[in-house]
Design a protein around this motif. Sequence first.
Motif, PDB file in Angstrom:
ATOM      1  N   LEU A 206       0.869  -1.167   0.000  1.00 50.93           N
ATOM      2  CA  LEU A 206       0.000   0.000   0.000  1.00 50.93           C
ATOM      3  C   LEU A 206       0.910   1.222   0.000  1.00 50.93           C
ATOM      4  O   LEU A 206       1.625   1.474   0.965  1.00 50.93           O
ATOM      5  CB  LEU A 206      -0.914  -0.005   1.230  1.00 50.93           C
ATOM      6  N   ILE A 207       0.903   1.962  -1.094  1.00 47.35           N
ATOM      7  CA  ILE A 207       1.888   3.029  -1.304  1.00 47.35           C
ATOM      8  C   ILE A 207       1.178   4.378  -1.425  1.00 47.35           C
ATOM      9  O   ILE A 207       0.386   4.586  -2.356  1.00 47.35           O
ATOM     10  CB  ILE A 207       2.694   2.769  -2.593  1.00 47.35           C
ATOM     11  N   ILE A 208       1.455   5.260  -0.491  1.00 49.69           N
ATOM     12  CA  ILE A 208       0.905   6.615  -0.542  1.00 49.69           C
ATOM     13  C   ILE A 208       2.010   7.553  -1.041  1.00 49.69           C
ATOM     14  O   ILE A 208       3.074   7.649  -0.424  1.00 49.69           O
ATOM     15  CB  ILE A 208       0.400   7.069   0.834  1.00 49.69           C
ATOM     16  N   SER A 209       1.760   8.215  -2.168  1.00 50.24           N
ATOM     17  CA  SER A 209       2.788   9.064  -2.768  1.00 50.24           C
ATOM     18  C   SER A 209       2.145  10.059  -3.726  1.00 50.24           C
ATOM     19  O   SER A 209       1.133   9.761  -4.372  1.00 50.24           O
ATOM     20  CB  SER A 209       3.810   8.208  -3.522  1.00 50.24           C
ATOM     21  N   ASP A 210       2.769  11.240  -3.837  1.00 45.48           N
ATOM     22  CA  ASP A 210       2.332  12.221  -4.823  1.00 45.48           C
ATOM     23  C   ASP A 210       2.818  11.859  -6.222  1.00 45.48           C
ATOM     24  O   ASP A 210       2.345  12.420  -7.215  1.00 45.48           O
ATOM     25  CB  ASP A 210       2.856  13.618  -4.448  1.00 45.48           C
ATOM     26  N   MET A 243      -3.185   6.668  -3.146  1.00 46.19           N
ATOM     27  CA  MET A 243      -2.614   5.413  -2.662  1.00 46.19           C
ATOM     28  C   MET A 243      -2.716   4.351  -3.743  1.00 46.19           C
ATOM     29  O   MET A 243      -3.795   4.117  -4.317  1.00 46.19           O
ATOM     30  CB  MET A 243      -3.337   4.921  -1.401  1.00 46.19           C
ATOM     31  N   LEU A 244      -1.578   3.694  -4.028  1.00 48.18           N
ATOM     32  CA  LEU A 244      -1.540   2.565  -4.952  1.00 48.18           C
ATOM     33  C   LEU A 244      -1.588   1.261  -4.167  1.00 48.18           C
ATOM     34  O   LEU A 244      -0.875   1.092  -3.171  1.00 48.18           O
ATOM     35  CB  LEU A 244      -0.256   2.605  -5.786  1.00 48.18           C
ATOM     36  N   TYR A 245      -2.441   0.358  -4.633  1.00 47.71           N
ATOM     37  CA  TYR A 245      -2.551  -0.966  -4.024  1.00 47.71           C
ATOM     38  C   TYR A 245      -2.084  -1.985  -5.055  1.00 47.71           C
ATOM     39  O   TYR A 245      -2.571  -2.010  -6.187  1.00 47.71           O
ATOM     40  CB  TYR A 245      -4.006  -1.238  -3.632  1.00 47.71           C
ATOM     41  N   THR A 246      -1.118  -2.816  -4.678  1.00 44.29           N
ATOM     42  CA  THR A 246      -0.641  -3.840  -5.599  1.00 44.29           C
ATOM     43  C   THR A 246      -0.189  -5.064  -4.817  1.00 44.29           C
ATOM     44  O   THR A 246       0.147  -4.972  -3.628  1.00 44.29           O
ATOM     45  CB  THR A 246       0.515  -3.318  -6.475  1.00 44.29           C
ATOM     46  N   VAL A 247      -0.179  -6.223  -5.487  1.00 36.43           N
ATOM     47  CA  VAL A 247       0.314  -7.467  -4.903  1.00 36.43           C
ATOM     48  C   VAL A 247       1.399  -8.012  -5.825  1.00 36.43           C
ATOM     49  O   VAL A 247       1.182  -8.173  -7.028  1.00 36.43           O
ATOM     50  CB  VAL A 247      -0.809  -8.520  -4.746  1.00 36.43           C
ATOM     51  N   VAL A 248       2.570  -8.290  -5.252  1.00 32.66           N
ATOM     52  CA  VAL A 248       3.690  -8.819  -6.025  1.00 32.66           C
ATOM     53  C   VAL A 248       4.244 -10.046  -5.314  1.00 32.66           C
ATOM     54  O   VAL A 248       3.879 -10.339  -4.166  1.00 32.66           O
ATOM     55  CB  VAL A 248       4.810  -7.761  -6.192  1.00 32.66           C
ATOM     56  N   SER A 249       5.118 -10.785  -5.981  1.00 33.21           N
ATOM     57  CA  SER A 249       5.760 -11.909  -5.305  1.00 33.21           C
ATOM     58  C   SER A 249       6.724 -11.364  -4.265  1.00 33.21           C
ATOM     59  O   SER A 249       7.307 -10.285  -4.435  1.00 33.21           O
ATOM     60  CB  SER A 249       6.497 -12.803  -6.309  1.00 33.21           C
ATOM     61  N   SER A 250       6.927 -12.112  -3.192  1.00 30.45           N
ATOM     62  CA  SER A 250       7.763 -11.625  -2.097  1.00 30.45           C
ATOM     63  C   SER A 250       9.216 -11.435  -2.526  1.00 30.45           C
ATOM     64  O   SER A 250       9.922 -10.592  -1.975  1.00 30.45           O
ATOM     65  CB  SER A 250       7.690 -12.597  -0.916  1.00 30.45           C
ATOM     66  N   GLU A 251       9.682 -12.219  -3.502  1.00 31.19           N
ATOM     67  CA  GLU A 251      11.065 -12.048  -3.948  1.00 31.19           C
ATOM     68  C   GLU A 251      11.234 -10.772  -4.762  1.00 31.19           C
ATOM     69  O   GLU A 251      12.348 -10.256  -4.886  1.00 31.19           O
ATOM     70  CB  GLU A 251      11.525 -13.260  -4.768  1.00 31.19           C
ATOM     71  N   GLU A 252      10.140 -10.225  -5.303  1.00 35.20           N
ATOM     72  CA  GLU A 252      10.206  -8.973  -6.049  1.00 35.20           C
ATOM     73  C   GLU A 252      10.035  -7.747  -5.159  1.00 35.20           C
ATOM     74  O   GLU A 252      10.432  -6.637  -5.537  1.00 35.20           O
ATOM     75  CB  GLU A 252       9.103  -8.933  -7.123  1.00 35.20           C
TER      76      GLU A 252
END
Length: 287
Positions: A206-210, A243-252
């Motif tokens: 969960l990324i909050i950024s301008d 806010m960006l919501y994303t799911v990635v593999s843990s190694e990434e």
Amino acid sequence: MKKNGFLHHAVRFTLVTLGAALMAMNINTLVHSAGLLPGGFSGITLLIQEVFANFLGITIPYSLFYWTLNIIPAVICFRTVGKNFTLYSIYMIIISGLLTDFIPGMNITDDILLCAIFGGIINATAISLCLFAGATSGGTDFISIYISQKTGKSAWGLIFGLNCIVLFIAGLLFGWDRALYSIIFQYSSTQVLNLLYKRYNKTTLLIISDKHEEIYKLIKTLTNHDATLFTGKGCFEGAERHMLYTVVSSEEASGLIKEIKKEDQNAFINVLQTKDLMGRFFVKSRD
């Protein structure tokens, strides 16, 4: 480094060779010292060897059984998972089998519990070296990789269950003490493997950024995953936030987070371990 370059293949070759040597050393030292049965086809091979030796009086090389058991899984993976992946795995199977037959073991300790715990740790390390190189140690690892490639979920728990069945048979034939200590060995190996290799574990960010547009491009470029943008209001300052919501593999995840912080040092990132995920999730195919 180019994926198909000489250096890339040299690194893969080196990691697989180290994994094979480490696995053979572990079998001839800690596993044999305590009479343990490691997971997968290695354990099945050692069990068959012992059956032939104790009940038929015949000593057969480890490599003969080990190579034979791996033929069918190797063919399936070559057709469905990846050719280079399977070829490096076959190299691992051949070298580890030969080294197990020919390199001498060392008497490090007679403590069965220490052998079970540290043998499991070394076993997981050897398997992880192969996995990092885009290969596997063969046998049930072939099966696990095939299932994970098709479902996107880790199958090490399933393999642990199958190994316990093999150990039940060993317990009936040769005594329950060895079988129970072997379960400790396999549990230790499974836990360390899950810790070291995270390809099929998933992480929610969960990324909050301008700079949400730039960060989305990073997510797409580095992981090939999508993201969802939420717009809200910061309660403290009353300013509009994205806010960006994303799911990635843990190694990434760790590499992606570093790049996000380079793009926006003020980015607020909440990292969550994802236990279950329903829906489409991109998994990189193996070569």
